[in-house]
Design a protein around this motif. Structure first.
Motif, PDB file in Angstrom:
ATOM      1  N   LEU A 262      67.807 -25.535 -41.295  1.00 23.33           N
ATOM      2  CA  LEU A 262      66.696 -26.391 -40.899  1.00 23.33           C
ATOM      3  C   LEU A 262      66.894 -27.850 -41.306  1.00 23.33           C
ATOM      4  CD1 LEU A 262      63.613 -24.109 -41.633  1.00 23.33           C
ATOM      5  CD2 LEU A 262      64.268 -25.028 -39.412  1.00 23.33           C
ATOM      6  N   ASP A 263      67.622 -28.098 -42.383  1.00 18.65           N
ATOM      7  CA  ASP A 263      67.760 -29.464 -42.872  1.00 18.65           C
ATOM      8  C   ASP A 263      68.932 -30.209 -42.242  1.00 18.65           C
ATOM      9  OD1 ASP A 263      69.598 -27.839 -44.056  1.00 18.65           O
ATOM     10  OD2 ASP A 263      69.547 -28.827 -46.013  1.00 18.65           O
ATOM     11  N   SER A 264      69.641 -29.587 -41.302  1.00 16.44           N
ATOM     12  CA  SER A 264      70.801 -30.227 -40.684  1.00 16.44           C
ATOM     13  C   SER A 264      70.373 -31.104 -39.514  1.00 16.44           C
ATOM     14  CB  SER A 264      71.807 -29.175 -40.191  1.00 16.44           C
ATOM     15  OG  SER A 264      72.804 -29.795 -39.406  1.00 16.44           O
ATOM     16  N   ILE A 265      70.482 -32.404 -39.698  1.00 15.58           N
ATOM     17  CA  ILE A 265      70.112 -33.313 -38.616  1.00 15.58           C
ATOM     18  C   ILE A 265      71.109 -33.238 -37.466  1.00 15.58           C
ATOM     19  CG2 ILE A 265      71.321 -35.329 -39.548  1.00 15.58           C
ATOM     20  CD1 ILE A 265      68.820 -36.965 -38.592  1.00 15.58           C
ATOM     21  N   ASN A 266      72.368 -32.933 -37.769  1.00 17.63           N
ATOM     22  CA  ASN A 266      73.367 -32.825 -36.704  1.00 17.63           C
ATOM     23  C   ASN A 266      73.059 -31.651 -35.772  1.00 17.63           C
ATOM     24  OD1 ASN A 266      74.883 -35.060 -37.478  1.00 17.63           O
ATOM     25  ND2 ASN A 266      76.068 -33.870 -38.954  1.00 17.63           N
ATOM     26  N   LEU A 267      72.593 -30.546 -36.329  1.00 15.04           N
ATOM     27  CA  LEU A 267      72.228 -29.414 -35.478  1.00 15.04           C
ATOM     28  C   LEU A 267      70.955 -29.713 -34.685  1.00 15.04           C
ATOM     29  CD1 LEU A 267      73.060 -26.336 -37.735  1.00 15.04           C
ATOM     30  CD2 LEU A 267      74.427 -27.350 -35.900  1.00 15.04           C
ATOM     31  N   THR A 268      70.043 -30.493 -35.260  1.00  8.92           N
ATOM     32  CA  THR A 268      68.866 -30.932 -34.495  1.00  8.92           C
ATOM     33  C   THR A 268      69.309 -31.755 -33.294  1.00  8.92           C
ATOM     34  OG1 THR A 268      67.508 -30.972 -36.499  1.00  8.92           O
ATOM     35  CG2 THR A 268      66.687 -32.181 -34.600  1.00  8.92           C
ATOM     36  N   ARG A 269      70.269 -32.632 -33.526  1.00  9.65           N
ATOM     37  CA  ARG A 269      70.787 -33.450 -32.413  1.00  9.65           C
ATOM     38  C   ARG A 269      71.443 -32.566 -31.346  1.00  9.65           C
ATOM     39  NH1 ARG A 269      72.378 -37.312 -36.710  1.00  9.65           N
ATOM     40  NH2 ARG A 269      71.024 -39.137 -36.449  1.00  9.65           N
ATOM     41  N   LEU A 292      62.661 -37.084 -35.603  1.00 11.58           N
ATOM     42  CA  LEU A 292      61.901 -38.180 -36.206  1.00 11.58           C
ATOM     43  C   LEU A 292      61.502 -37.832 -37.634  1.00 11.58           C
ATOM     44  CD1 LEU A 292      59.518 -39.273 -33.289  1.00 11.58           C
ATOM     45  CD2 LEU A 292      61.658 -40.336 -34.003  1.00 11.58           C
ATOM     46  N   GLN A 293      61.102 -36.586 -37.862  1.00 11.98           N
ATOM     47  CA  GLN A 293      60.680 -36.172 -39.195  1.00 11.98           C
ATOM     48  C   GLN A 293      61.839 -36.187 -40.186  1.00 11.98           C
ATOM     49  OE1 GLN A 293      59.041 -32.336 -38.216  1.00 11.98           O
ATOM     50  NE2 GLN A 293      56.983 -33.135 -37.803  1.00 11.98           N
ATOM     51  N   GLN A 294      63.040 -35.890 -39.715  1.00 15.01           N
ATOM     52  CA  GLN A 294      64.198 -35.896 -40.610  1.00 15.01           C
ATOM     53  C   GLN A 294      64.588 -37.307 -41.031  1.00 15.01           C
ATOM     54  OE1 GLN A 294      66.596 -33.388 -37.978  1.00 15.01           O
ATOM     55  NE2 GLN A 294      66.688 -31.817 -39.568  1.00 15.01           N
ATOM     56  N   ASP A 295      64.122 -38.317 -40.270  1.00 15.69           N
ATOM     57  CA  ASP A 295      64.199 -39.719 -40.680  1.00 15.69           C
ATOM     58  C   ASP A 295      65.615 -40.178 -41.013  1.00 15.69           C
ATOM     59  OD1 ASP A 295      63.181 -42.236 -41.170  1.00 15.69           O
ATOM     60  OD2 ASP A 295      62.753 -41.833 -43.282  1.00 15.69           O
ATOM     61  N   ARG A 296      66.563 -39.821 -40.155  1.00 19.80           N
ATOM     62  CA  ARG A 296      67.923 -40.344 -40.309  1.00 19.80           C
ATOM     63  C   ARG A 296      68.460 -40.737 -38.933  1.00 19.80           C
ATOM     64  NH1 ARG A 296      71.358 -36.148 -43.241  1.00 19.80           N
ATOM     65  NH2 ARG A 296      69.555 -34.795 -43.449  1.00 19.80           N
ATOM     66  N   LEU A 297      67.685 -41.556 -38.253  1.00 19.95           N
ATOM     67  CA  LEU A 297      68.020 -41.944 -36.889  1.00 19.95           C
ATOM     68  C   LEU A 297      69.207 -42.898 -36.870  1.00 19.95           C
ATOM     69  CD1 LEU A 297      64.415 -42.567 -35.509  1.00 19.95           C
ATOM     70  CD2 LEU A 297      65.883 -40.599 -35.025  1.00 19.95           C
ATOM     71  N   THR A 298      69.907 -42.898 -35.732  1.00 21.52           N
ATOM     72  CA  THR A 298      71.015 -43.819 -35.517  1.00 21.52           C
ATOM     73  C   THR A 298      70.850 -44.481 -34.151  1.00 21.52           C
ATOM     74  OG1 THR A 298      72.445 -42.218 -34.385  1.00 21.52           O
ATOM     75  CG2 THR A 298      72.532 -42.263 -36.805  1.00 21.52           C
ATOM     76  N   VAL A 299      71.670 -45.486 -33.902  1.00 19.39           N
ATOM     77  CA  VAL A 299      71.648 -46.173 -32.609  1.00 19.39           C
ATOM     78  C   VAL A 299      71.982 -45.198 -31.481  1.00 19.39           C
ATOM     79  CG1 VAL A 299      72.735 -47.985 -31.219  1.00 19.39           C
ATOM     80  CG2 VAL A 299      72.210 -48.405 -33.626  1.00 19.39           C
TER      81      VAL A 299
END
Length: 679
Positions: A262-269, A292-299
């Protein structure tokens, strides 16, 4: 290799505060620097930048603070400021290997492998005892196809660091790139016997198996990886799935994977990308909320925001589209890439926000305003130059003797002007042709461009994508001449306009568009249009976006194009297309010239084409079958690069011929083109 913990290691650190404290240096450099390092380990770039900036202000001469801030800038996408600060650091600390190390990392991000090699060599000269410069130098040499030097690097790694897997990995990778997977397989197997429990080796071996098409063994490696790095295991398994079943719905797999971690932002992407690729709005929206909730957005996340906006606009929900844009940009505040992200959303904003009629087109036509946006975004000269170049081309067309209709993505009126022209030609039974130029059509134009030296390589690579094989040089040249002439003779030409360039330019790293084959293709087409505009070659023609067929669908105006049209001639690779045209638009296909699938459809069907199914034989067969059927008729063509010749010949035989391309796939429910272009 990145300087940061793997996803598995990061999860462990976040669950164990003492370990996190130790990994961040255990108080070394003061509390402020310690907090900065901890934020960096968490990949909380907003906090890391703020804290490291405070460190540099508190201790301006501290090299550790300067390097911490530079490293955070690089990771957060502030490449331009990082480059400036690194240059200053090198001047102040010429004997510190971290200076060239940072310059090498920046060069890698910009796709400048030659500069990366130079800087890694400089770092290695200062600290020959450190493995990272040698590892990264070998990777850069491999990208530049300097195989002998890469082998030498592998030998040094094996000699100096025999217990590490890096030398064995580099040796196997070099053999594979130079001689193919079959010859590399025994080298990988020998290394596997030594490093079979090494996570880094297993990740590299899995990628090699994937590239070599050894999918079964690749899944075995993914299974073994699951014990050490579940994230890498799931990513590798998903990559195999994509290779085995391209353009299929893989949302279920990524939904399960992202639930598992659940905490993997790459898998969310990956979940968001998969949902957008299949136009699954519900899953995509849920994944976006989590992102958005994981708050590690990139360009680069802006690309997916464009896809979300397209879905909202398709369902006529402009309010939801605006909400997506606002939510994303709010999440980017405080990060160096904020302006670059806003620039990427330029067209999506024009589609979603203006309320007054024609205001979007008026803003788009203000080319100096766009150029100012590009410069303020600080995306690097390589990326900025390409965007300013296409803006200058559009500006010259606005001022010239052609009819410019390249704002069809933001204005239905541009589509309707095009439709009106086609319908008038139909009414008068006056021959007409519309031809689109994408990056692939550079095959017909590149020899007269500034990228002529890369023509043979680029052309061969494109042919492999289209037909699974290359053409003989003489056939390639003849085909290019015919496609080029078909384009110059066309009454309407679609070319890659700003929205396409914004999609393909790397706004996060500033890498030049010319660094890739597709990027060079876009620049070649832009050069050609600019040259024809200066010479008067486009006078009296209609110039549209190359995505005009998608934009006609975006605004749902195909019924207006086909209103009152009872019969058409069709050229496509889809046997069922005449049925679709009848059911969807009430059109009767008087003739359907069926051709072999190419590009995405060929990949989807896992087809190997015969000699008769590739040019020139495929083109001649299609023209023979076409006969005199185009005379006075609407001719709809979706036949790829060589299909431009068919469009031109259909016009010569009296037809009103439109190059519609992959929109046929869309009508059949096949999403072979990016969600960034069409929902």
């Amino acid at each position: 290799m990145t300087g940061f913990p793997s996803p598995a290691r990061l999860r462990f650190l976040l669950r164990n505060p003492r370990e996190l404290w130790a990994a961040a240096g255990g108080g070394r450099g003061g509390v402020l620097a310690q907090r900065a390092r901890m934020a960096q380990l968490r990949r909380d770039w907003r906090s890391a930048l703020k804290l490291w900036r405070a460190c540099t202000e508190k201790a301006p001469g501290d090299p550790a603070a300067a390097l911490g801030y530079i490293g955070a800038l690089i990771s957060a996408g502030g490449i331009e400021e990082a480059s400036e600060r690194t240059a200053a650091f090198v001047r102040e600390h010429p004997r510190d290997e971290n200076g060239p190390t940072m310059l090498a990392r920046i060069a890698e991000l910009r796709g400048d492998d030659a500069a990366a090699i130079e800087q890694w060599q400089a770092a290695l000269a200062l600290r020959p005892d450190k493995p990272q410069p040698l590892i990264r130098l070998g990777a850069a040499l491999l990208k530049e196809l300097k195989f002998d030097e890469a082998f030498a690097c592998a030998g040094q790694l094996e000699k100096r660091f025999p217990k590490d897997s890096h030398g064995a990995i580099l040796r196997a990778q070099t053999v594979q790139q130079q001689r193919g997977f079959t010859e590399a397989a025994p080298v990988w197997q020998a290394a596997l016997a030594r490093f079979g429990n090494n996570t880094g080796f297993l990740r590299a071996y899995g990628r090699a198996l994937l590239a070599g098409g050894a999918y079964g063994e690749c899944l075995n490696v993914a299974k073994r990886l699951s014990r050490f790095d579940p994230h890498a295991s799931l990513s590798l398994e998903g990559a195999v799935l994509a290779k085995r079943a391209p353009f299929q719905d893989h949302t279920g797999f990524w939904k399960n994977a992202s639930t598992e971690l659940l905490d993997s932002i790459n898998l969310t992407r990956k979940l968001l990308h998969a949902a957008l690729s299949t136009r699954d709005a519900e899953t995509a929206n849920a994944a976006f909320v989590r992102l958005l909730q994981q708050d590690r957005l990139t360009v680069r996340d802006a690309d997916m925001v464009v896809g979300l906006v397209n879905l909202d606009l398709q369902s006529r929900n402009r309010s939801a589209a605006r909400q997506k844009v606002r939510g994303y940009l709010k999440g980017m505040r405080g990060l160096p890439g904020y302006r670059a992200a806003a620039l990427r959303l330029h067209r999506a904003i024009l589609q979603s926000f203006p309320k007054q009629p024609n205001s979007a087109r008026r803003i788009s036509a203000d080319v100096p305003l766009f150029v100012n946006m590009v410069r303020r975004a600080r995306i690097g000269s390589g990326a900025a130059q390409a965007l300013e170049q296409i803006a200058a081309v559009e500006h010259s067309l606005y001022e010239g003797a052609a009819t410019p209709l390249f704002d069809s993505d933001i204005a239905a009126g541009a589509c309707r002007v095009f439709i009106g022209t086609v319908r008038e030609r139909l009414r008068a039974r006056t021959p007409f042709s519309f031809i689109r130029l994408g990056d692939g059509e550079a095959n017909a134009l590149q020899q007269a461009s500034s990228f002529a030296g890369q023509f043979e390589f680029d052309a061969a690579e494109r042919e492999k994508v289209w037909w699974g094989r290359t053409l003989d040089s003489e056939v390639r040249q003849d085909l290019a001449a015919r496609v080029r002439q078909a384009t110059l003779d066309a009454d309407a030409i679609g070319f890659p306009a700003r929205e396409w360039f914004l999609r393909d330019v790397r706004l996060d790293s500033g890498a030049p568009l010319s660094a890739t084959k597709s990027g060079r293709g876009l620049l070649v087409v832009a050069e050609t249009i600019a040259r024809e505009s200066r010479s008067g070659g486009v006078a009296g023609k209609i110039l549209t976006s190359a995505h005009m067929p998608q934009d006609l669908q975006r605004w749902e105006v195909y019924p207006e194009l086909f209103d009152g049209v009872r019969q058409v001639v069709v050229v496509s690779c889809h046997p069922s297309l005449p049925d679709i045209l009848r059911d969807r638009f009430g059109l009767n296909s008087t003739k359907h010239v069926l051709i072999a699938p190419g590009d995405s459809m060929r990949e989807m069907e896992h087809r190997a084409l015969t000699e008769d199914e590739v040019p020139p034989r495929s083109v001649e067969h299609a023209l023979d079958t076409l006969g005199d059927s185009p005379n006075g008729q609407l001719v709809l063509v979706g036949a790829g690069y060589a299909g431009k010749i068919i469009v031109a010949e259909a016009k010569r035989r009296g037809g009103i011929a439109l190059d519609l391309g992959s929109i046929f796939d869309h009508w059949l429910g096949l999403h072979t083109r990016s969600y960034q272009d069409l929902a």
